[in-house]
Design a protein around this motif. Structure first.
Motif, mmCIF file in Angstrom:
data_model
loop_
_atom_site.group_PDB
_atom_site.id
_atom_site.type_symbol
_atom_site.label_atom_id
_atom_site.label_comp_id
_atom_site.label_asym_id
_atom_site.label_seq_id
_atom_site.Cartn_x
_atom_site.Cartn_y
_atom_site.Cartn_z
ATOM 1 N N THR A 17 72.320 -18.903 -91.590
ATOM 2 C CA THR A 17 72.867 -19.491 -92.808
ATOM 3 C C THR A 17 71.806 -19.575 -93.893
ATOM 4 O OG1 THR A 17 74.428 -20.774 -91.492
ATOM 5 C CG2 THR A 17 74.041 -21.510 -93.759
ATOM 6 N N CYS A 18 70.604 -19.982 -93.508
ATOM 7 C CA CYS A 18 69.522 -20.071 -94.489
ATOM 8 C C CYS A 18 69.135 -18.699 -95.023
ATOM 9 C CB CYS A 18 68.281 -20.745 -93.860
ATOM 10 S SG CYS A 18 68.470 -22.517 -93.590
ATOM 11 N N LEU A 19 69.216 -17.662 -94.170
ATOM 12 C CA LEU A 19 68.805 -16.336 -94.579
ATOM 13 C C LEU A 19 69.724 -15.770 -95.644
ATOM 14 C CD1 LEU A 19 66.878 -13.949 -94.143
ATOM 15 C CD2 LEU A 19 68.432 -13.135 -92.360
ATOM 16 N N PHE A 20 71.029 -16.051 -95.552
ATOM 17 C CA PHE A 20 71.992 -15.464 -96.467
ATOM 18 C C PHE A 20 72.573 -16.476 -97.451
ATOM 19 C CE2 PHE A 20 71.959 -12.570 -92.870
ATOM 20 C CZ PHE A 20 71.770 -11.368 -93.529
ATOM 21 N N SER A 21 71.931 -17.620 -97.588
ATOM 22 C CA SER A 21 72.377 -18.604 -98.560
ATOM 23 C C SER A 21 71.176 -19.103 -99.334
ATOM 24 C CB SER A 21 73.080 -19.771 -97.856
ATOM 25 O OG SER A 21 72.152 -20.491 -97.066
ATOM 26 N N ALA A 22 71.395 -20.106 -100.151
ATOM 27 C CA ALA A 22 70.330 -20.635 -100.996
ATOM 28 C C ALA A 22 69.564 -21.741 -100.294
ATOM 29 C CB ALA A 22 70.914 -21.136 -102.306
ATOM 30 N N CYS A 23 69.361 -21.628 -98.990
ATOM 31 C CA CYS A 23 68.671 -22.639 -98.205
ATOM 32 C C CYS A 23 67.168 -22.429 -98.329
ATOM 33 C CB CYS A 23 69.132 -22.549 -96.746
ATOM 34 S SG CYS A 23 68.472 -23.864 -95.690
ATOM 35 N N THR A 24 66.633 -22.632 -99.528
ATOM 36 C CA THR A 24 65.229 -22.385 -99.765
ATOM 37 C C THR A 24 64.836 -22.942 -101.123
ATOM 38 O OG1 THR A 24 63.511 -20.686 -99.728
ATOM 39 C CG2 THR A 24 65.540 -20.135 -100.871
ATOM 40 N N VAL A 25 63.552 -22.968 -101.388
ATOM 41 C CA VAL A 25 63.041 -23.382 -102.686
ATOM 42 C C VAL A 25 62.495 -22.196 -103.460
ATOM 43 C CG1 VAL A 25 61.265 -24.798 -103.813
ATOM 44 C CG2 VAL A 25 62.568 -25.736 -101.908
ATOM 45 N N TYR A 26 61.994 -21.169 -102.746
ATOM 46 C CA TYR A 26 61.390 -20.004 -103.402
ATOM 47 C C TYR A 26 61.896 -18.733 -102.744
ATOM 48 C CZ TYR A 26 57.845 -16.888 -105.355
ATOM 49 O OH TYR A 26 57.212 -15.868 -106.019
ATOM 50 N N ILE A 27 62.139 -17.699 -103.541
ATOM 51 C CA ILE A 27 62.499 -16.382 -103.015
ATOM 52 C C ILE A 27 61.549 -15.341 -103.604
ATOM 53 C CG2 ILE A 27 64.917 -17.027 -102.751
ATOM 54 C CD1 ILE A 27 65.540 -15.388 -105.231
ATOM 55 N N PRO A 28 61.317 -14.222 -102.907
ATOM 56 C CA PRO A 28 60.517 -13.141 -103.494
ATOM 57 C C PRO A 28 61.123 -12.683 -104.813
ATOM 58 C CG PRO A 28 60.917 -12.749 -101.163
ATOM 59 C CD PRO A 28 61.786 -13.900 -101.549
ATOM 60 N N GLN A 29 60.280 -12.389 -105.778
ATOM 61 C CA GLN A 29 60.746 -12.086 -107.126
ATOM 62 C C GLN A 29 60.856 -10.581 -107.348
ATOM 63 O OE1 GLN A 29 61.748 -14.566 -108.985
ATOM 64 N NE2 GLN A 29 61.026 -16.091 -107.503
ATOM 65 N N PRO A 30 62.101 -10.065 -107.504
ATOM 66 C CA PRO A 30 62.277 -8.619 -107.683
ATOM 67 C C PRO A 30 62.076 -8.176 -109.126
ATOM 68 C CG PRO A 30 64.417 -9.667 -107.583
ATOM 69 C CD PRO A 30 63.395 -10.761 -107.383
ATOM 70 N N ILE A 99 47.637 -2.512 -113.536
ATOM 71 C CA ILE A 99 47.112 -3.810 -113.115
ATOM 72 C C ILE A 99 47.618 -4.857 -114.095
ATOM 73 C CG2 ILE A 99 45.065 -5.231 -112.767
ATOM 74 C CD1 ILE A 99 43.552 -2.778 -111.932
ATOM 75 N N TYR A 100 48.236 -5.916 -113.572
ATOM 76 C CA TYR A 100 48.766 -7.002 -114.391
ATOM 77 C C TYR A 100 48.137 -8.329 -113.958
ATOM 78 C CZ TYR A 100 52.460 -4.011 -116.260
ATOM 79 O OH TYR A 100 53.142 -3.010 -116.896
ATOM 80 N N GLY A 101 47.928 -9.168 -114.913
ATOM 81 C CA GLY A 101 47.561 -10.549 -114.663
ATOM 82 C C GLY A 101 48.543 -11.446 -115.377
ATOM 83 N N GLY A 102 49.022 -12.512 -114.704
ATOM 84 C CA GLY A 102 50.060 -13.291 -115.335
ATOM 85 C C GLY A 102 50.198 -14.703 -114.807
ATOM 86 N N TYR A 103 51.172 -15.389 -115.390
ATOM 87 C CA TYR A 103 51.489 -16.775 -115.044
ATOM 88 C C TYR A 103 52.998 -16.889 -114.884
ATOM 89 C CZ TYR A 103 52.762 -21.640 -115.904
ATOM 90 O OH TYR A 103 53.326 -22.878 -115.815
ATOM 91 N N GLY A 104 53.436 -17.655 -113.895
ATOM 92 C CA GLY A 104 54.856 -17.892 -113.671
ATOM 93 C C GLY A 104 55.130 -19.362 -113.388
ATOM 94 N N SER A 105 56.364 -19.778 -113.639
ATOM 95 C CA SER A 105 56.765 -21.164 -113.412
ATOM 96 C C SER A 105 58.203 -21.186 -112.934
ATOM 97 C CB SER A 105 56.619 -21.977 -114.700
ATOM 98 O OG SER A 105 57.024 -23.321 -114.511
ATOM 99 N N GLY A 106 58.508 -22.064 -111.984
ATOM 100 C CA GLY A 106 59.863 -22.129 -111.467
ATOM 101 C C GLY A 106 60.093 -23.355 -110.617
ATOM 102 N N GLY A 107 61.226 -23.337 -109.906
ATOM 103 C CA GLY A 107 61.563 -24.443 -109.026
ATOM 104 C C GLY A 107 62.841 -24.164 -108.275
ATOM 105 N N GLY A 108 63.161 -25.053 -107.342
ATOM 106 C CA GLY A 108 64.363 -24.904 -106.541
ATOM 107 C C GLY A 108 64.592 -26.147 -105.716
ATOM 108 N N SER A 109 65.725 -26.182 -105.013
ATOM 109 C CA SER A 109 66.048 -27.320 -104.165
ATOM 110 C C SER A 109 66.835 -26.854 -102.958
ATOM 111 C CB SER A 109 66.853 -28.362 -104.945
ATOM 112 O OG SER A 109 68.101 -27.822 -105.351
ATOM 113 N N MET A 110 66.868 -27.678 -101.920
ATOM 114 C CA MET A 110 67.606 -27.376 -100.704
ATOM 115 C C MET A 110 68.048 -28.685 -100.067
ATOM 116 S SD MET A 110 64.318 -26.095 -98.453
ATOM 117 C CE MET A 110 65.249 -25.769 -96.964
ATOM 118 N N SER A 111 69.126 -28.619 -99.277
ATOM 119 C CA SER A 111 69.654 -29.828 -98.648
ATOM 120 C C SER A 111 70.101 -29.524 -97.235
ATOM 121 C CB SER A 111 70.834 -30.384 -99.462
ATOM 122 O OG SER A 111 71.872 -29.431 -99.570
#
Length: 230
Positions: A17-30, A99-111
């Motif tokens: 369920t966690c693998l195929f749902s939003a049961c997480t705070v962070y996902i790899p960024q495509p 070559i890239y250098g950068g900054y990112g910001s985000g968030g998430g929730s799970m229950s």
């Protein structure tokens, strides 16, 4: 112990369920791996990935060998992420390197589904990214490439009874992790508009032994539409 098979089944269902749902705070960024080639080149990409999630990337080269990239993602359970990066690209042969250098910001929730409690987190990333690949030539219908992104992720995790189930008050922790995100893509087409598939992975290493691991998904697969304008 007759209860052990039942317990294992419940845990297995929970993991699936966690693998195929939003049961997480962070996902790899495509984010698109742009592989820029020329000055004044613009590349745009929109994608739908497993979770589900939607994301968009824009990359522009205002100067020779210099590019700027912006990316954003939205997903269920308030999962969001935005990043900007400055890059340098060169093409010594049929292959392009960046070559890239950068900054990112985000968030998430799970229950939790079975018991009360939720977890939310906000994070900032500081990263370097190396891209390599081959863009479409006059004789090929496809292009491909790989990416390695690494850096530091700093997070603030607020636990409302998710891990600390006996605590009535929220438990707030500030954590830092080493971040490693590899990616690979293939894109098809000869014109300005192309379709693509991109596989991204993620792993995090805690910088302190007494902090909890950041809840994240290890893989995501994205289907993208890409547009290139020289």
């Amino acid at each position: 112990m007759k209860s052990q098979p039942i317990l294992k089944l419940i845990l297995g269902i929970g993991l699936i369920t966690c693998l195929f749902s939003a049961c997480t705070v962070y996902i790899p960024q495509p984010a698109m791996i742009p592989l820029m080639e020329n000055k004044n080149q613009l590349k745009l990409s929109g994608s739908i990935s497993m979770l589900p999630a939607v994301s968009a990337t824009a990359c522009y080269s205002p100067l020779k060998h210099i590019s700027v990239l912006a990316y954003g993602l939205e997903a269920p359970d308030q999962i969001r992420y935005f990043q900007g990066a400055l890059g340098y690209f060169w093409k010594p042969s049929n292959y392009t390197f960046e070559i890239y250098g950068g900054y990112g910001s985000g968030g998430g929730s799970m229950s939790r589904n079975a018991t009360p409690g939720n977890l939310s987190g906000n994070y900032d990333t500081y990263f370097l990214q190396f891209n390599a690949g081959q863009t479409i030539s006059t004789t090929k219908f496809y292009e491909y490439g790989i990416s390695i992104k690494s850096g530091i992720l700093k997070s603030q995790i607020t636990d409302y009874g998710y891990y600390e189930m006996n605590d009535l008050d929220p438990v707030i922790s500030n954590n830092s992790y080493l971040m490693f995100e590899p990616a690979a893509f293939v894109r098809f087409g000869k014109g300005k508009l192309r379709t693509g598939l991109q596989l991204n992975g993620a792993t995090f290493l805690s910088l302190s032994s007494d902090q909890r691991q950041l809840p994240y998904r290890p893989l995501t697969l994205a289907l993208s539409i890409n547009y290139k304008l020289n």
